[in-house]
Design an enzyme around this catalytic site. Structure first.
Site, PDB file in Angstrom:
ATOM      1  N   GLY A  25      14.603  85.683  49.719  1.00  0.00           N
ATOM      2  CA  GLY A  25      13.528  86.498  50.700  1.00  0.00           C
ATOM      3  C   GLY A  25      13.112  87.788  50.046  1.00  0.00           C
TER       4      GLY A  25
ATOM      5  N   ASP B 194      21.857  82.632  52.060  1.00  0.00           N
ATOM      6  CA  ASP B 194      21.482  83.326  53.535  1.00  0.00           C
ATOM      7  C   ASP B 194      20.445  82.579  54.137  1.00  0.00           C
ATOM      8  OD1 ASP B 194      21.236  85.199  55.616  1.00  0.00           O
ATOM      9  OD2 ASP B 194      20.183  86.519  54.163  1.00  0.00           O
TER      10      ASP B 194
ATOM     11  N   CYS C 281      22.299  85.530  59.859  1.00  0.00           N
ATOM     12  CA  CYS C 281      22.602  86.543  60.885  1.00  0.00           C
ATOM     13  C   CYS C 281      22.216  85.953  62.329  1.00  0.00           C
ATOM     14  CB  CYS C 281      21.366  87.617  60.447  1.00  0.00           C
ATOM     15  SG  CYS C 281      19.639  86.883  60.502  1.00  0.00           S
TER      16      CYS C 281
END
Length: 391
Positions: A229, A289, A342
């Site tokens: 990202g 992630d 997250c």
């Protein structure tokens, strides 16, 4: 802009959002069209809109309607303010309240409405978090704190605090990580500070920093941030050890700012084209992630709470499993595979780790840890794996 004009602007943006618009383009478009609006006006309108999105159902209940007016009426009532002081019909102010609006509105019903969750999502939260589900949901209704990561390559935490204080940015150490600072005053001015411009600090939640601290980073290893990202974790890893650092993302455009950020942090990062990571492997540490619901960070992106559907959550689960499978193939025989989200939902966290182990019996779980919103950070999850030894 007057306070009433700011409320009217928020009403119009919320109406466009409820009609199917995306909130960030709506805010950006309004700001570009409204040259008269100063930075304080833009910040106030944004705060109104984001507060309404965090509290969509409970504000609509208090305001008597799922509309821009209803949401802002509910927001004012929730804050103990008299809406009639702003809904005056004066120039640029909202029209006066109707008799129906004066009489309408009620406290939100217990459960998903009061917790500002979709009905289908509350049982998943309760399954994942048990008795912490309601307290976590209530935190998601609030504005998120602003955390900074101190770049340990360039400064210690005390030096960063002092430099920020010299520019009237007040911070304090946050216990989540030894590089974490929480901003108490001046958060909107961070990017203009010397400490930020010179790479001494980056905006990054404390839980994200803590998860990077838990990775087995040491000088000389080859590290791949597979779902990089914008590169926040890439840079955090590079600051912790002198590693050969690689970044990859399925959407290369998401990494467009990473070279400038790396230069500011005085780090070297090699960007890998989508699908080409295998040509540069294997890697001693591969970090995934993965795309997820973002439920641990819905304070920052409250729109995601209302966009998520059961079908999308199931789709994300398959994407996560596929990313893990591909990342495992890029990990050196004695390397470590790290999986992060997250999210606070078990189906994306420990259940996904279990799924990986079920489908890949040659691997074992090294560690598994969660960070809670109740501890003053975003909700976060980390699992680490390596291959089983033989012989």
């Amino acid at each position: 802009m007057t306070p009433a004009a700011r409320v009217q602007t928020a009403i119009e943006i919320l109406d466009d959002y409820l009609a199917g618009g995306a909130v960030e383009p709506l805010l950006t478009g309004w700001a570009r069209r409204s040259r008269y609006a100063g930075s304080g006006d833009r910040a106030a309108v944004r705060d109104h809109v984001f507060s309404a999105l965090r509290n969509l159902r409970s504000f609509a209940a208090l305001g008597g309607a799922m509309s821009g007016r209803g949401l802002m009426l509910g927001a004012l009532r929730a804050a103990g303010q008299d809406p009639e002081a702003l809904f005056t019909g004066a120039r640029h102010a909202p029209a006066p309240l109707s008799e129906q609006e004066r009489a309408g509105g009620h406290p939100s019903a217990a459960g998903a409405e009061e917790l500002d969750l979709p009905d289908w999502l509350l049982p998943l939260m309760e399954h994942s978090l048990g008795p912490q589900a309601a307290p976590v949901a209530r935190i998601l209704k609030q504005r998120a704190p602003v955390h900074l990561r101190v770049n340990a390559r360039l400064a210690d935490r005390e030096t960063a605090e002092r430099l920020l204080r010299d520019e009237d940015i007040l911070t304090a150490p946050h216990p989540a990580a030894d590089t974490a600072l929480e901003v108490h005053e001046g958060a909107r001015r961070i990017r203009g500070t010397r400490a930020y411009r010179e790479g001494l600090v980056e905006l990054q939640d404390g839980a994200s920093q803590a998860a990077v601290e838990a990775l087995p980073l040491r000088d000389g290893v080859r590290v791949l941030d597979f779902c990089a990202g914008g590169g926040g974790k890439t840079l955090a890893m590079g600051a912790r050890a002198r590693v050969a650092l690689f970044a990859h993302d399925a959407d290369a455009a998401r990494m467009r700012d990473l070279p400038a950020r790396a230069a500011r942090a005085q780090l070297e990062v090699e960007l890998l084209a989508p699908g080409r990571a295998g040509e540069h492997g294997p890697f001693d540490l591969v970090l995934c992630d993965v795309p997820c619901s973002g439920s641990g960070a819905w304070r920052r992106s409250p729109e995601g709470k209302w966009m998520l559907t059961p079908a999308r959550l199931a789709e994300l689960g398959d994407i996560q499993a596929a990313v893990l499978r591909e990342a495992a193939s890029l990990t050196a025989p004695d390397g470590v595979l790290a999986y992060m989200t997250c999210s606070v939902l078990d189906c994306e966290n420990s259940a996904q780790a279990d799924r990986f182990l079920d489908e890949n019996p040659a691997w074992r779980r090294l560690s598994c840890r969660s960070w809670s919103l109740l501890d003053g950070t975003d909700g976060f999850f980390l699992a680490q794996f390596d291959r089983k030894t033989t012989g």
